[in-house]
Enzyme design. Sequence first.
Site, mmCIF file in Angstrom:
data_model
loop_
_atom_site.group_PDB
_atom_site.id
_atom_site.type_symbol
_atom_site.label_atom_id
_atom_site.label_comp_id
_atom_site.label_asym_id
_atom_site.label_seq_id
_atom_site.Cartn_x
_atom_site.Cartn_y
_atom_site.Cartn_z
ATOM 1 N N SER A 269 34.927 39.953 39.661
ATOM 2 C CA SER A 269 36.295 39.550 39.951
ATOM 3 C C SER A 269 37.283 40.508 39.322
ATOM 4 C CB SER A 269 36.543 38.136 39.455
ATOM 5 O OG SER A 269 36.871 38.165 38.089
ATOM 6 N N ASP A 270 38.362 40.738 40.029
ATOM 7 C CA ASP A 270 39.438 41.590 39.557
ATOM 8 C C ASP A 270 39.963 41.029 38.244
ATOM 9 O OD1 ASP A 270 41.426 43.436 39.452
ATOM 10 O OD2 ASP A 270 42.256 43.005 41.425
ATOM 11 N N LYS A 271 40.096 39.712 38.200
ATOM 12 C CA LYS A 271 40.665 39.049 37.038
ATOM 13 C C LYS A 271 39.813 39.291 35.790
ATOM 14 C CE LYS A 271 42.883 35.052 37.360
ATOM 15 N NZ LYS A 271 43.076 33.676 37.763
#
Length: 391
Positions: A269-271
């Site tokens: 995930s980017d997060k």
Amino acid sequence: MYKLNTLFFLVLTGLDLVGGLKRKGPRTPLPAENWAAASEKAKAFVSQLDVTEKASMVTGSPGACIGNIAPMPRLNFSGICFTDGPHAVSRMEIVSVFPASLTMAATWDKDLLYERGYALGEEFREKGSHVGLGPSAGPLGRHPLGGRNWEGFSPDPYLSGVAMRETILGTQDAGTQTTSRHIIGNEQETQRTNSFLEDGIEVHALSSNIDDRTMHELYMWPFADAVKAGTTSVMCAFNRVNQTYSCEDDQLLNHILKKELGFEGYFFSDKNLISGLISPITSKSGNITMSRLDDMIQRIMTPYYLLNQDHSDYPSLDPSAICILGASLTGEISCSIAARDVRGNHSSLIRRMGSDGTVLLKNVNNALPLKSPKSIAAFGNDAGDLMSGLT
Ligand SMILES: *[C@@H]1O[C@H](CO)[C@@H](O)[C@H](O)[C@H]1NC(C)=O
Ligand SMILES: *[C@@H]1O[C@H](CO)[C@@H](O)[C@H](O)[C@H]1NC(C)=O
Ligand SMILES: *[C@@H]1O[C@H](CO)[C@@H](O)[C@H](O)[C@H]1NC(C)=O
Ligand SMILES: *[C@@H]1O[C@H](CO)[C@@H](O)[C@H](O)[C@H]1NC(C)=O
């Protein structure tokens, strides 16, 4: 001084050519047998890990790159370095900056798209990075004001798909893993992620509500090409899809990507990457079975073996990486460790891509509808100085 540097670089390149995959030219995905053989190696690797090591592999570790899987000397595993893209090796110095994907799509040239992918792959690899975070087909470009449209190729899913394929084949032929991003519907930057009001109330990220047909014919199309080209990983987006956060969306990740498209790599995930985590989808209860954990690690390690990144002559990480990353995160500008020059002769390629992506209309036989125009408006990214706002 200049000559000395050039000589040093050539020697370095000569040595590097024997490491990693490096198979310029065929422009076909690696066959299923290669994936199967790599998957077997990954399985053997997983069988040697204890549970603490397994946990560290899926959560990631602090390190010199934007995402890191720590080395395990007892297994001769030197770790995995994830570096941001998609148009250059990000947070490193003495690298080339390639034309934006938007410009590349405007060349309509598969060969050039492949060449850019290959050159990018070379630079990631020669810096000692294993995974370049790109290419991007999300945003696709639903709205002209989308802040990251230039990072994707085109709102035309077919053109974007071809561009994803060529970029991925090029980058991976040079020995670097790709991360196709962002799954999916990351079409605006405003409220793309959740936020909190002063009283602590959570405001959820925007939700891209996409019906099944639009999903398949438009937004997922370039990712289908990416999976067919053998992209080694996929990054899920900050935003929600149909009210569910993309990175927790079973329908999206497990059903569409893994089952329908046959994706064999890994998600992250980017997060979580921002906090140094590589975190594939976990079960909602917070508990996870050993077989699920093993599957995650096998998926992470398969591309590593697929692209021969385990070979001892794979370039080591540029020692300047850690200080440049640190400087980029703290906003400081000084880094006293000299960076490794990985640009090669990519400047001539960049010049060619820039000119081939620029369209100049010539008014042959008065074909353009311009009869004594009083004023002419120029539109587009290059029409004016972007720093002063929209033109
Ligand atoms: C690690 O590499 C060394 C040197 O190549 C080799 O002797 C050793 O068997 C390897 N160990 C493992 C666990 O693969
Ligand atoms: C989103 O919702 C629409 C409408 O209910 C449905 O057709 C589609 O399959 C859903 N997509 C996902 C990924 O959940
Ligand atoms: C998760 O594991 C813990 C510890 O074994 C257990 O107490 C708990 O009930 C499990 N939760 C679920 C939802 O399975
Ligand atoms: C860059 O150098 C390589 C190797 O010397 C050569 O094959 C290639 O044609 C050169 N590319 C450009 C754009 O000059």
